[in-house]
Design a protein around this motif. Structure first.
Motif, short mmCIF file in Angstrom:
data_model
loop_
_atom_site.label_atom_id
_atom_site.label_comp_id
_atom_site.label_asym_id
_atom_site.label_seq_id
_atom_site.Cartn_x
_atom_site.Cartn_y
_atom_site.Cartn_z
N TYR A 104 6.71 5.02 6.17
CA TYR A 104 5.76 5.35 5.13
C TYR A 104 6.49 5.85 3.89
CZ TYR A 104 1.77 4.98 8.30
OH TYR A 104 0.82 4.49 9.15
N THR A 124 1.95 6.33 2.63
CA THR A 124 1.32 5.02 2.71
C THR A 124 2.37 3.97 3.06
OG1 THR A 124 0.15 3.31 1.42
CG2 THR A 124 1.67 4.71 0.22
N ARG A 125 1.93 2.87 3.60
CA ARG A 125 2.83 1.76 3.90
C ARG A 125 2.79 0.70 2.82
NH1 ARG A 125 5.19 0.83 8.39
NH2 ARG A 125 4.72 -1.41 8.46
N ASP A 126 2.00 0.91 1.77
CA ASP A 126 1.80 -0.14 0.76
C ASP A 126 1.96 0.36 -0.66
OD1 ASP A 126 0.95 -2.42 2.53
OD2 ASP A 126 -0.59 -0.96 3.07
N GLN A 128 3.37 -0.17 -3.88
CA GLN A 128 3.94 -1.39 -4.45
C GLN A 128 4.69 -1.16 -5.77
OE1 GLN A 128 -0.14 -3.04 -2.99
NE2 GLN A 128 0.74 -4.50 -4.41
N ASN A 141 -1.10 1.24 -5.12
CA ASN A 141 -1.04 1.43 -3.68
C ASN A 141 -2.11 0.57 -3.02
OD1 ASN A 141 -0.56 2.58 -1.09
ND2 ASN A 141 -2.18 4.09 -1.44
N LYS A 142 -1.69 -0.31 -2.13
CA LYS A 142 -2.61 -1.24 -1.46
C LYS A 142 -3.37 -2.08 -2.49
CE LYS A 142 -3.24 1.86 2.50
NZ LYS A 142 -4.19 2.64 3.31
N GLU A 164 4.46 -7.73 -4.62
CA GLU A 164 3.68 -7.83 -3.39
C GLU A 164 4.03 -9.13 -2.68
OE1 GLU A 164 -0.98 -7.89 -1.83
OE2 GLU A 164 -0.52 -7.86 -3.97
N LYS A 165 4.66 -9.00 -1.52
CA LYS A 165 5.08 -10.17 -0.73
C LYS A 165 5.89 -11.15 -1.58
CE LYS A 165 1.17 -9.80 2.45
NZ LYS A 165 -0.04 -10.45 3.02
#
Length: 298
Positions: A104, A124-126, A128, A141-142, A164-165
């Motif tokens: 996280y 958080t895990r997202d 960005q 975030n997310k 993102e990805k």
């Protein structure tokens, strides 16, 4: 008596590759308390933020007094650090793991005047991307944008670049969209916004460094340098590194203008990596845990 923090070196640097972009007046070695990597330099050029080779911890080093101040000891604290334009607020992430060993990130800011930290985004895990102005810290975030005021200021919307990805995203006016100026089939790294907020600098994996307008138009290739950062609205600095698939055996710091003029700033005697720019200064690290500052004029 104040100890001397910088040592001027003669490294035999090359003044030009294709033309002169910056005038190099000296290259100074920073007297570090221990081996470290440069995570950032303040916009005013009066202090460095240092971290470990694996981005563990974050320490402020005053370049005049040599005094150091620990801001964080957490994992990832030295990765993608942001400093507000007035140099007073440091925005950074802290890594952690839960009981299932999932990683996280917590986004924090540190006020250098008060010596206090504040949580901006909870673990958080997202996480960005994030950005800082003198009044506001914005985070994505997310896929959602949030903003928080610095001190007593009123929070404002500000552009935030994120990945993102592998895709390059931009959040403007509080809304996030896919920018990816070279197409969605590429992997984007090291995005940053020009000082005047009108242009985006980014690296396309295996292809090179590019600049475009904030809306994704006017895509221009600047060169093949990696880890690019803005020096000013028309000048970029980055590194030209060579490796054998496992180790980096050579790297120089280069400067380039948006019209294609390039210049090598350091020589072959030093493996110069990951530059960070301020007004009149470019800081870089070496794999040996050393830090240097290139003093320049235009």
């Amino acid at each position: 008596m104040m100890r001397k923090l910088l040592f001027t070196l003669t490294l035999g640097f090359s003044m030009c590759a294709m033309g002169q972009v910056l005038n190099v007046t000296s290259i100074d070695k920073v007297n570090l308390p221990d081996k470290a990597a440069v995570a950032a330099i303040s916009p005013q050029g009066d202090y460095l933020l240092l971290t470990s080779a694996v981005n563990q911890g974050l320490t402020k080093l005053d370049l005049t007094s040599g005094q150091s101040q620990t801001l964080s000891t957490a994992p990832s604290a030295g990765h993608n650090v942001k400093i507000s334009p007035d140099g007073q607020t440091v925005v950074y992430r802290e890594g952690s793991f839960n009981n299932k060993h999932l990683r996280y990130s917590t986004l924090k800011c540190f006020n250098l005047a008060s010596g206090t930290s504040q949580v901006l985004v909870k673990p958080t895990r997202d996480l960005q991307g994030y950005a800082a102005s003198s009044t506001t810290v914005g985070a994505v975030n997310k896929g959602k944008f949030s903003k928080k005021a610095i001190g007593n200021a009123k929070a404002q919307n500000l552009p935030v670049l994120s990945v993102e990805k592998g895709k390059l995203m931009v959040t403007d006016g509080g809304k996030t969209r896919n920018l990816s100026p070279n197409g969605n089939n590429y992997s984007y790294l090291w995005p940053s916004l020009s000082p005047d907020g009108t242009q985006v600098l980014y690296y396309v994996a295996a292809h090179g460094t590019y600049v475009c307008n904030l809306d994704g138009s006017n895509v221009r290739k600047v060169g093949k340098m990696r880890a690019p950062v803005w020096y000013d609205n028309n000048t970029i600095v980055g590194m030209m590194d060579l490796d054998d698939g496992e180790f980096i055996y050579a790297s120089t710091i280069v400067a380039a203008t948006l019209d294609g003029t390039t210049q090598t700033l350091t020589g072959d005697e030093t493996i110069a990596m990951y530059p960070h720019a301020a007004d009149g200064k470019i800081a870089f690290s070496t794999p040996a845990g050393e830090a240097y500052i290139i003093n320049v004029t235009k």
